[in-house]
Design a protein around this motif. Structure first.
Motif, PDB file in Angstrom:
ATOM      1  N   THR A 161       2.872   1.630  -3.474  1.00 19.23           N
ATOM      2  CA  THR A 161       2.088   2.009  -4.649  1.00 19.23           C
ATOM      3  C   THR A 161       1.463   3.390  -4.526  1.00 19.23           C
ATOM      4  O   THR A 161       1.040   3.977  -5.525  1.00 19.23           O
ATOM      5  CB  THR A 161       0.993   0.964  -4.924  1.00 19.23           C
ATOM      6  OG1 THR A 161       0.477   1.143  -6.238  1.00 19.23           O
ATOM      7  CG2 THR A 161      -0.156   1.085  -3.927  1.00 19.23           C
ATOM      8  N   CYS A 162       1.423   3.933  -3.298  1.00 18.85           N
ATOM      9  CA  CYS A 162       0.780   5.230  -3.069  1.00 18.85           C
ATOM     10  C   CYS A 162       1.686   6.368  -3.507  1.00 18.85           C
ATOM     11  O   CYS A 162       2.868   6.405  -3.162  1.00 18.85           O
ATOM     12  CB  CYS A 162       0.431   5.382  -1.587  1.00 18.85           C
ATOM     13  SG  CYS A 162      -0.294   6.990  -1.167  1.00 18.85           S
ATOM     14  N   LYS A 163       1.145   7.319  -4.243  1.00 18.96           N
ATOM     15  CA  LYS A 163       1.942   8.467  -4.699  1.00 18.96           C
ATOM     16  C   LYS A 163       2.409   9.326  -3.536  1.00 18.96           C
ATOM     17  O   LYS A 163       3.369  10.090  -3.666  1.00 18.96           O
ATOM     18  CB  LYS A 163       1.127   9.308  -5.684  1.00 18.96           C
ATOM     19  CG  LYS A 163      -0.143   9.912  -5.077  1.00 18.96           C
ATOM     20  CD  LYS A 163      -0.994  10.618  -6.109  1.00 18.96           C
ATOM     21  CE  LYS A 163      -2.266  11.187  -5.501  1.00 18.96           C
ATOM     22  NZ  LYS A 163      -3.131  11.817  -6.513  1.00 18.96           N
ATOM     23  N   ASN A 164       1.746   9.192  -2.376  1.00 19.86           N
ATOM     24  CA  ASN A 164       2.118   9.949  -1.182  1.00 19.86           C
ATOM     25  C   ASN A 164       2.880   9.098  -0.167  1.00 19.86           C
ATOM     26  O   ASN A 164       3.191   9.582   0.923  1.00 19.86           O
ATOM     27  CB  ASN A 164       0.868  10.518  -0.494  1.00 19.86           C
ATOM     28  CG  ASN A 164       0.007  11.331  -1.432  1.00 19.86           C
ATOM     29  OD1 ASN A 164       0.516  12.105  -2.233  1.00 19.86           O
ATOM     30  ND2 ASN A 164      -1.303  11.142  -1.353  1.00 19.86           N
TER      31      ASN A 164
ATOM     32  N   CYS B  16      -3.866   1.792  -3.336  1.00 11.19           N
ATOM     33  CA  CYS B  16      -3.469   0.867  -2.271  1.00 11.19           C
ATOM     34  C   CYS B  16      -4.383  -0.352  -2.221  1.00 11.19           C
ATOM     35  O   CYS B  16      -3.917  -1.493  -2.106  1.00 11.19           O
ATOM     36  CB  CYS B  16      -3.459   1.581  -0.921  1.00 11.19           C
ATOM     37  SG  CYS B  16      -5.005   2.425  -0.501  1.00 11.19           S
TER      38      CYS B  16
ATOM     39  N   THR C 172      -6.878   8.119  -3.692  1.00 11.85           N
ATOM     40  CA  THR C 172      -6.656   7.630  -5.050  1.00 11.85           C
ATOM     41  C   THR C 172      -7.146   6.190  -5.190  1.00 11.85           C
ATOM     42  O   THR C 172      -7.704   5.811  -6.214  1.00 11.85           O
ATOM     43  CB  THR C 172      -5.159   7.713  -5.416  1.00 11.85           C
ATOM     44  OG1 THR C 172      -4.716   9.066  -5.264  1.00 11.85           O
ATOM     45  CG2 THR C 172      -4.909   7.255  -6.838  1.00 11.85           C
TER      46      THR C 172
ATOM     47  N   CYS D 290       0.829  -1.206   0.000  1.00 14.51           N
ATOM     48  CA  CYS D 290       0.000   0.000   0.000  1.00 14.51           C
ATOM     49  C   CYS D 290       0.864   1.257   0.000  1.00 14.51           C
ATOM     50  O   CYS D 290       0.578   2.231  -0.704  1.00 14.51           O
ATOM     51  CB  CYS D 290      -0.954  -0.007   1.196  1.00 14.51           C
ATOM     52  SG  CYS D 290      -0.167  -0.297   2.798  1.00 14.51           S
TER      53      CYS D 290
ATOM     54  N   CYS E   1      -3.348  10.364   3.028  1.00 16.66           N
ATOM     55  CA  CYS E   1      -4.203   9.719   2.020  1.00 16.66           C
ATOM     56  C   CYS E   1      -4.960  10.773   1.227  1.00 16.66           C
ATOM     57  O   CYS E   1      -5.541  11.697   1.806  1.00 16.66           O
ATOM     58  CB  CYS E   1      -5.188   8.773   2.712  1.00 16.66           C
ATOM     59  SG  CYS E   1      -6.404   8.037   1.599  1.00 16.66           S
TER      60      CYS E   1
ATOM     61  N   SER F 189       1.649   6.764   1.638  1.00 13.95           N
ATOM     62  CA  SER F 189       0.783   6.748   2.815  1.00 13.95           C
ATOM     63  C   SER F 189       0.658   5.331   3.376  1.00 13.95           C
ATOM     64  O   SER F 189       0.564   4.365   2.624  1.00 13.95           O
ATOM     65  CB  SER F 189      -0.602   7.277   2.457  1.00 13.95           C
ATOM     66  OG  SER F 189      -1.505   7.103   3.542  1.00 13.95           O
TER      67      SER F 189
END
Length: 246
Positions: free
Chosen positions: A169-172, A221, A218, A166, A215, A174
């Motif tokens: 793969t999260c752009k942030n 995750c 998106t 998670c 979060c 998170s």
């Protein structure tokens, strides 16, 4: 099948890394991805080169140890599986496969494809447990009535294996799906109510302290989570935090 592998190589945490190309041949479509990596490492050892370091343990999709970012996707192109359960039939002869470690500031690279996910452990230590009276007056768990719906939802949250897909793969970067799942599995059960407020406050505070991002809904995750942990757990965590803060 014959493949070209572009693999991130990094000597240690303080060294700069780079992508290195390797060729592997006669790879069976029935091999798992880690078995293919074993073939590569045997080839490297036989030629006097340093093998590629990568995390693995059970190789059954249970432990959450394996963590590779394959062709831009956490755990690779299949869904509902960890890297160890990804099979080579998902690739074609002649493919070029890019293999990187999970990328996040809170997951520093230790060597090659191995990252330090101790941040997840510290979040768990902050509140991912229940205190139990073991003085001899412990209440039998089977005597506590729990609705089937609550039990099922708690079990769904508890299937999180803490692999970190998670975050990767999260752009942030998170960790809210992970923390949401760990908070939810206790928030849904009566045994978790006693420490509910402290738990969510402490776990969210530790998550922020570790440097994870926030979060922005998106949903990547949930898509790439090998256990299909639902975004509903993030919403539940937010509700629990709001209740604990007032």
């Amino acid at each position: 099948m014959n493949l070209t592998l572009k693999i991130w190589r990094q000597k240690d945490a303080s060294s700069k890394g780079q992508m290195v190309d390797y060729k592997v041949t006669e790879i069976s479509e029935h091999m798992s991805f880690l078995e293919m990596m074993d073939v590569l490492n045997e080839q490297l050892v036989n030629s006097g080169e340093e093998p590629v370091a990568f995390d693995h343990d059970c190789r059954e999709g249970i432990c959450g140890m394996c963590s590779m970012y394959i062709n831009g996707e956490a755990h690779g192109p299949d869904r509902g599986v960890t890297t160890c359960q990804l099979h080579m039939r998902m690739f074609k002869d002649g493919d070029t496969i890019t293999i990187e470690p999970f990328r996040a500031a809170a997951f520093p690279v230790l060597k090659d494809l191995v990252v330090d996910r101790g941040s997840f452990d510290r979040i768990q230590h902050a509140g991912g447990y229940i205190s139990v009276n073991t003085s001899g007056n412990t209440q039998d768990a089977n005597s506590i009535p729990i609705s089937k719906h609550a039990a099922d939802e708690a079990m769904d949250a508890a299937t999180c294996i803490g692999c970190g897909a998670c975050v990767a793969t999260c752009k942030n970067s998170s960790a809210m799906l992970f923390v949401g799942a760990k908070v939810s599995q206790y928030a849904l059960l009566p045994q978790g109510q006693v420490e509910a407020a402290d738990r969510v406050r402490n776990m969210v505070a530790q998550m922020d302290l570790e440097g994870f991002g926030n979060c922005t809904n998106t949903g990547a995750c949930e898509v790439e989570c090998p256990k299909g942990i639902s975004l509903e757990n993030i919403a539940r965590m937010n509700r629990e935090l709001m209740k604990a803060s007032v």
